[in-house]
Write a protein that holds these residues in place. Structure first.
Motif, PDB file in Angstrom:
ATOM      1  N   VAL A 221       0.853  -1.198   0.000  1.00 57.66           N
ATOM      2  CA  VAL A 221       0.000   0.000   0.000  1.00 57.66           C
ATOM      3  C   VAL A 221       0.885   1.244   0.000  1.00 57.66           C
ATOM      4  O   VAL A 221       0.699   2.171  -0.799  1.00 57.66           O
ATOM      5  CB  VAL A 221      -0.949   0.026   1.230  1.00 57.66           C
ATOM      6  CG1 VAL A 221      -1.721   1.347   1.295  1.00 57.66           C
ATOM      7  CG2 VAL A 221      -1.927  -1.147   1.193  1.00 57.66           C
ATOM      8  N   GLN A 222       1.866   1.241   0.913  1.00 60.64           N
ATOM      9  CA  GLN A 222       2.701   2.444   1.069  1.00 60.64           C
ATOM     10  C   GLN A 222       3.541   2.760  -0.171  1.00 60.64           C
ATOM     11  O   GLN A 222       3.882   3.915  -0.398  1.00 60.64           O
ATOM     12  CB  GLN A 222       3.639   2.265   2.274  1.00 60.64           C
ATOM     13  CG  GLN A 222       2.888   2.311   3.598  1.00 60.64           C
ATOM     14  CD  GLN A 222       3.760   1.879   4.772  1.00 60.64           C
ATOM     15  OE1 GLN A 222       4.753   1.170   4.564  1.00 60.64           O
ATOM     16  NE2 GLN A 222       3.392   2.272   5.978  1.00 60.64           N
ATOM     17  N   TYR A 227      -0.368   6.285  -3.348  1.00 65.19           N
ATOM     18  CA  TYR A 227      -0.354   6.481  -1.897  1.00 65.19           C
ATOM     19  C   TYR A 227       0.113   7.902  -1.585  1.00 65.19           C
ATOM     20  O   TYR A 227       1.211   8.304  -1.952  1.00 65.19           O
ATOM     21  CB  TYR A 227       0.569   5.457  -1.234  1.00 65.19           C
ATOM     22  CG  TYR A 227       0.603   5.558   0.281  1.00 65.19           C
ATOM     23  CD1 TYR A 227      -0.477   5.137   1.038  1.00 65.19           C
ATOM     24  CD2 TYR A 227       1.705   6.098   0.945  1.00 65.19           C
ATOM     25  CE1 TYR A 227      -0.463   5.235   2.430  1.00 65.19           C
ATOM     26  CE2 TYR A 227       1.728   6.201   2.324  1.00 65.19           C
ATOM     27  CZ  TYR A 227       0.649   5.766   3.058  1.00 65.19           C
ATOM     28  OH  TYR A 227       0.663   5.855   4.431  1.00 65.19           O
ATOM     29  N   CYS A 232      -3.644   9.896   3.551  1.00 69.18           N
ATOM     30  CA  CYS A 232      -3.793   8.488   3.917  1.00 69.18           C
ATOM     31  C   CYS A 232      -2.669   8.046   4.852  1.00 69.18           C
ATOM     32  O   CYS A 232      -1.531   8.517   4.717  1.00 69.18           O
ATOM     33  CB  CYS A 232      -3.748   7.674   2.614  1.00 69.18           C
ATOM     34  SG  CYS A 232      -3.975   5.917   2.844  1.00 69.18           S
TER      35      CYS A 232
END
Ligand code: SAM
Length: 377
Positions: A221-222, A227, A232
């Motif tokens: 995700v990162q 991202y 977030c």
């Protein structure tokens, strides 16, 4: 296993989901004309057959020492899963916004929520009367009008909301503390829910938190090109870990999302996990869930020796899955102090037209709201 098939009206009357379903199989001979059919009513014979299959595949349990391994190393099994599949396994879930319009609310609605998080209680009560317009969902209208009823009937509700929101002022420095609409996804995997939300919901006041106990998933995700740390925060967190807190104060979240994650944890840890999450919701905030239902095709396909406990199984890769009833989920959420907004079963017939295969899916979808007058510990 023959299925019997319902008209939409019948499905609606029987408490089945209405929003999703629009394609109904009225003539079984047409089953291979489309890829999926909604609100498929099961025949008695089919339900009996499913119960029999579950009895058979549950007869032999996984040995205790293996069960301990699956529990202690659960995050490692999921890490391995994501090392193999990376972000190619779960599909992006664009149905999210049909099912959960709260994830991409209109600017007006966000403004409404923003007022609440800024603790402008008096303003919100004024605004509601003019904003309960046609673009609010049925549930939101019910929520708003209920709030107004409560306002008239019980002044103590307002006091309680003020006190609870006052707590935010104490902990005013946390990631996303200046946001006006905060969403947390637990068990986010590689972000198949989070990224569609960030793409779709352009509210400048939005902040999305997401966590997973798989560090491999969180890293994916990162490092995703979309991202954006200003909108977030992805972090590693085990929702069963009672000693580790979430990076947000209680009563601070508008929405918590649980997509096929509660089913991945051991049943006797579910209640405490939901209790902890419930405390993070602001009064009026929503918990949204979609997860496996009892007798879903995936449950019926398990072989003997994969059952850990009743309706709880381990897959070949060491990841685990539970199959819920609507009542079990209702108990979990209401015991955590939440009120039911929606709890529906989505019984769908998926069709592989090439192979002429039929697959009966059972999913449960829930929305539970934290009451304005809340006592979640
Ligand atoms: C079936 S996947 C669903 C992933 C994601 N929600 C989606 O819909 O694409 C279940 C996810 O829950 C995560 N998970 C399982 N147990 C967890 C726990 N105790 N704490 C946090 N995450 C957990 C797994 O790592 C996995 O990413």
């Amino acid at each position: 296993m023959a299925g019997s098939y319902s008209e939409g009206a019948h499905a609606a009357n029987s408490g089945k989901r209405e929003q999703f379903g629009s394609r109904f199989l009225n003539d079984p001979a047409h089953v291979f004309h489309h890829n999926a059919w909604d609100n498929v009513e099961w025949s008695e014979e089919q339900a009996v057959e499913a119960a029999k299959k579950v009895r058979e595949n549950s007869a032999q349990r996984v040995p205790q020492e293996k069960q301990v391994d699956y529990e202690i190393n659960a995050h490692k099994y999921w890490n391995d899963f994501y090392k193999i599949h990376e972000n190619g396994f779960f599909k992006d879930r664009h149905w999210l916004f049909t099912e959960f319009p709260e994830l991409a609310p209109s600017p007006n609605q966000n403004h409404l929520k923003g007022l609440l998080s800024e603790n402008k209680r008096s303003e919100i009560l004024e605004c509601r009367s003019s904003e309960d317009g046609p673009d609010l969902t049925e549930e939101q209208q019910e929520c708003s009008s209920k709030s107004l009823r409560e306002k008239k009937q019980a002044p103590s509700v307002e006091k309680n909301v003020t006190e609870r929101l006052g707590h935010l002022e104490i902990c005013d420095e946390f990631p996303g503390s200046s946001a006006t609409y905060r969403i947390l996804e637990v068990g986010c995997g590689v972000g198949n829910t989070v990224f569609p939300i960030l793409q779709t919901n352009n509210d400048p006041g939005l902040f999305v938190y997401c966590c997973d106990f798989s560090s491999t998933a969180v890293e994916l995700v990162q490092t995703h090109s979309e991202y954006d740390p200003s909108r977030c925060l992805a972090f590693v967190h085990d929702l069963c870990d009672e000693d580790k807190s979430y990076p947000v104060p209680r009563d601070s979240l508008d929405i918590i999302i649980l997509i096929f994650v509660l089913s991945a944890i051991v049943p006797d840890k579910m209640q405490k996990a939901v209790d902890r999450l419930s405390r993070l919701l602001r009064p009026g905030g929503l918990m949204l869930l979609r997860d496996y239902g009892r007798y879903d095709m995936a449950q019926l396909r398990f072989k003997k020796g994969q059952c850990l406990s009743e309706n709880f199984y381990v897959r070949g890769d060491g990841t685990r899955v539970y199959f819920f009833t609507q009542d079990e989920l209702d108990t979990l959420f209401t015991a955590a102090g939440l009120e039911k907004v929606q709890n529906v079963v989505d019984q769908r017939l998926q069709v592989n037209r090439g192979k002429q295969l039929t697959m009966y899916r059972v999913w449960i979808q829930c929305k539970y709201r934290k009451p304005l007058l809340s006592s979640t510990g």
